[in-house]
Write a protein that holds these residues in place. Structure first.
Motif, mmCIF file in Angstrom:
data_model
loop_
_atom_site.group_PDB
_atom_site.id
_atom_site.type_symbol
_atom_site.label_atom_id
_atom_site.label_comp_id
_atom_site.label_asym_id
_atom_site.label_seq_id
_atom_site.Cartn_x
_atom_site.Cartn_y
_atom_site.Cartn_z
ATOM 1 N N ALA A 50 43.770 34.254 36.331
ATOM 2 C CA ALA A 50 42.513 34.993 36.337
ATOM 3 C C ALA A 50 41.637 34.492 35.192
ATOM 4 O O ALA A 50 42.059 34.475 34.039
ATOM 5 C CB ALA A 50 42.784 36.485 36.170
ATOM 6 N N VAL A 51 40.399 34.051 35.521
ATOM 7 C CA VAL A 51 39.454 33.562 34.514
ATOM 8 C C VAL A 51 38.119 34.271 34.698
ATOM 9 O O VAL A 51 37.852 34.869 35.747
ATOM 10 C CB VAL A 51 39.260 32.031 34.619
ATOM 11 N N LYS A 52 37.246 34.187 33.673
ATOM 12 C CA LYS A 52 35.915 34.783 33.721
ATOM 13 C C LYS A 52 34.873 33.664 33.602
ATOM 14 O O LYS A 52 35.002 32.789 32.736
ATOM 15 C CB LYS A 52 35.723 35.784 32.583
ATOM 16 N N VAL A 53 33.846 33.695 34.474
ATOM 17 C CA VAL A 53 32.795 32.680 34.437
ATOM 18 C C VAL A 53 31.434 33.356 34.389
ATOM 19 O O VAL A 53 31.283 34.520 34.768
ATOM 20 C CB VAL A 53 32.886 31.728 35.654
ATOM 21 N N LYS A 63 30.776 41.716 41.411
ATOM 22 C CA LYS A 63 30.005 42.382 40.360
ATOM 23 C C LYS A 63 30.454 41.896 38.999
ATOM 24 O O LYS A 63 31.649 41.737 38.753
ATOM 25 C CB LYS A 63 30.188 43.905 40.461
ATOM 26 N N ALA A 64 29.479 41.672 38.099
ATOM 27 C CA ALA A 64 29.787 41.219 36.747
ATOM 28 C C ALA A 64 30.301 42.377 35.904
ATOM 29 O O ALA A 64 30.013 43.539 36.183
ATOM 30 C CB ALA A 64 28.549 40.599 36.098
ATOM 31 N N ASP A 65 31.059 42.047 34.849
ATOM 32 C CA ASP A 65 31.521 43.076 33.922
ATOM 33 C C ASP A 65 30.472 43.321 32.841
ATOM 34 O O ASP A 65 29.344 42.828 32.931
ATOM 35 C CB ASP A 65 32.878 42.681 33.311
ATOM 36 N N ALA A 66 30.837 44.061 31.806
ATOM 37 C CA ALA A 66 29.876 44.426 30.755
ATOM 38 C C ALA A 66 29.354 43.218 29.986
ATOM 39 O O ALA A 66 28.273 43.276 29.402
ATOM 40 C CB ALA A 66 30.527 45.417 29.791
ATOM 41 N N SER A 67 30.108 42.124 29.984
ATOM 42 C CA SER A 67 29.670 40.907 29.281
ATOM 43 C C SER A 67 28.990 39.919 30.231
ATOM 44 O O SER A 67 28.833 38.751 29.899
ATOM 45 C CB SER A 67 30.866 40.231 28.604
ATOM 46 N N PHE A 68 28.605 40.396 31.426
ATOM 47 C CA PHE A 68 27.918 39.583 32.436
ATOM 48 C C PHE A 68 28.773 38.404 32.905
ATOM 49 O O PHE A 68 28.265 37.330 33.201
ATOM 50 C CB PHE A 68 26.563 39.077 31.909
ATOM 51 N N LYS A 69 30.076 38.629 32.965
ATOM 52 C CA LYS A 69 31.002 37.617 33.445
ATOM 53 C C LYS A 69 31.603 38.066 34.782
ATOM 54 O O LYS A 69 31.796 39.252 35.022
ATOM 55 C CB LYS A 69 32.131 37.401 32.432
ATOM 56 N N TYR A 70 31.918 37.085 35.633
ATOM 57 C CA TYR A 70 32.522 37.355 36.931
ATOM 58 C C TYR A 70 33.977 36.873 36.921
ATOM 59 O O TYR A 70 34.288 35.824 36.353
ATOM 60 C CB TYR A 70 31.762 36.637 38.040
ATOM 61 N N GLU A 71 34.846 37.641 37.572
ATOM 62 C CA GLU A 71 36.257 37.260 37.623
ATOM 63 C C GLU A 71 36.517 36.333 38.800
ATOM 64 O O GLU A 71 36.054 36.573 39.915
ATOM 65 C CB GLU A 71 37.149 38.501 37.744
ATOM 66 N N VAL A 72 37.257 35.267 38.526
ATOM 67 C CA VAL A 72 37.699 34.328 39.555
ATOM 68 C C VAL A 72 39.214 34.217 39.444
ATOM 69 O O VAL A 72 39.747 34.019 38.347
ATOM 70 C CB VAL A 72 37.051 32.937 39.373
ATOM 71 N N ILE A 73 39.924 34.377 40.565
ATOM 72 C CA ILE A 73 41.386 34.288 40.572
ATOM 73 C C ILE A 73 41.810 33.054 41.360
ATOM 74 O O ILE A 73 41.408 32.875 42.517
ATOM 75 C CB ILE A 73 42.025 35.551 41.164
ATOM 76 N N LEU A 74 42.601 32.203 40.698
ATOM 77 C CA LEU A 74 43.133 30.996 41.335
ATOM 78 C C LEU A 74 44.583 31.233 41.729
ATOM 79 O O LEU A 74 45.373 31.759 40.938
ATOM 80 C CB LEU A 74 43.056 29.804 40.382
ATOM 81 N N GLU A 75 44.915 30.852 42.951
ATOM 82 C CA GLU A 75 46.291 30.943 43.433
ATOM 83 C C GLU A 75 46.942 29.586 43.230
ATOM 84 O O GLU A 75 46.522 28.594 43.824
ATOM 85 C CB GLU A 75 46.280 31.334 44.913
#
Length: 350
Positions: free
Chosen positions: A203-206, A242-254
């Motif tokens: 799980a990363v944030k972009v 939806k972005a989080d409070a830091s305006f980042k989006y979660e991306v999950i790599l399998e």
């Protein structure tokens, strides 16, 4: 004569004091005038909006997570009489892990089964009698009620008996166990932690500008900090809407590939998103931006005064931002002294 001399010196002293006060007032007025003149403008520095080459590829760090992870709890009371799996064991869904003493519950279960079977036979017999009007409707309803009570008691004991066999609800490895032979357990007591890391996920944030380039199904190179010199790959499985409070989006790599078994949940990884070649964009320093990243702006200079200009930006590396709207190449923006500047403030470039 002596009195006249004293009076003369008194007049001289008063005159000296008056002269000193006059000179001090003159100096204070001059200093005030100088301060007023110096405060007519604020000294600032500027920078030019210029085109620079940027690389749109980016990296994002994250932590590897198991596909499934749960804490198995006991649903009954009793002592453990048999252990079939321990910490480190692999279990398939439905495998028996521990057996809890079921002698008393089994005895109650057998009695309930006999009562239920007898009530079912009685109900069938009364149903045949009711069909020939040999019994009243009330007699039949009472026997029907007796059967339902016996059936409910049997079902409850059947569930209690099944609860004495604690089985794996998912496939995976037992990462931790909390039992020994003879351990007395109760409802809600933890039995084991089971982890299914197949497939493992990263799980990363972009950022907002980066998320537009990521698509589900993309294959992304991944580096594992704890495993040097080896590159893995992951497939984009999830992108948050939806972005989080830091305006980042979660991306999950399998994570894919046979070598992914080397990775452990909890390790740190770096996903390398590579999408485009180098390109030229308008850039300015981050320190030239006033306001928040959500509502950014800059100050231009027109006729010696500061003029606010809203802009649309995209954050880049190394303390710079890309200007998407609001400025053109070659324009000068104020880059220092911004703390004292507002719309219409007189400024002077140092």
């Amino acid at each position: 004569m002596k009195k006249a001399i004293i009076i003369f010196f008194l007049f001289m002293a008063v005159g000296a004091v008056a002269y000193t006060l006059y000179n001090n007032k003159t100096e204070m007025n001059e200093a005030a005038n100088l301060a007023m003149k110096s405060s007519e403008f604020i000294s600032i520095t500027t920078e030019k909006v210029a085109k620079k080459t940027v690389n749109r590829n980016f990296e994002a760090n994250g932590v590897f997570e198991a596909h499934q992870e749960l804490k198995l709890m006991s649903e009954t009371s009793g002592s453990i009489v048999k252990i079939l799996k321990k910490k480190g064991s692999y279990v398939k869904r439905g495998d028996l892990i521990v057996q809890i003493d079921d002698r008393l519950i089994r005895a109650d279960y057998e009695i309930a089964k006999l009562n239920r079977d007898q009530a079912e036979k009685d109900l069938q017999r009364y149903a045949n009698l009711a069909a020939t009007d040999a019994i009243t409707k009330k007699q039949y309803e009472e026997n029907e009620k007796a059967f339902k009570i016996a059936d409910a008691q049997f079902s409850a004991l059947k569930k209690r008996l099944a609860d004495t066999q604690i089985t794996a609800p998912i496939s995976g490895f037992i990462n931790e166990d909390y039992y020994e032979l003879g351990t007395l357990v109760s409802p809600g007591m933890p039995i084991a932690d089971i982890i299914n890391k197949n497939p493992l996920k990263l799980a990363v944030k972009v950022s907002e500008s980066e998320i537009a380039k990521v698509k589900r199904g993309d294959m992304i190179p991944v580096e594992v900090n704890a495993i040097n010199g080896q590159e893995f790959s992951g497939k984009v499985d999830f992108i948050s809407d939806k972005a989080d409070a830091s305006f980042k989006y979660e991306v999950i790599l399998e994570m894919t590939g046979k070598d992914a078994d080397q990775i452990k949940a909890g390790m740190f990884g770096t996903a390398k998103f590579e999408f485009s070649q180098n390109e030229e964009v308008l850039q300015i320093s981050r320190k030239s931006i006033v306001g928040s990243l959500k509502n950014p702006g800059v100050y231009l200079i027109e006729k010696g005064e500061a003029v606010y200009q809203p802009v649309t930006i995209n954050t880049l590396d190394e303390g710079t931002v890309e200007v998407l709207e609001g400025l053109t190449e070659g324009q000068e923006v104020i880059s220092s002294g911004l703390i004292n500047i507002k719309e219409g403030t007189k400024v002077k470039v140092q």
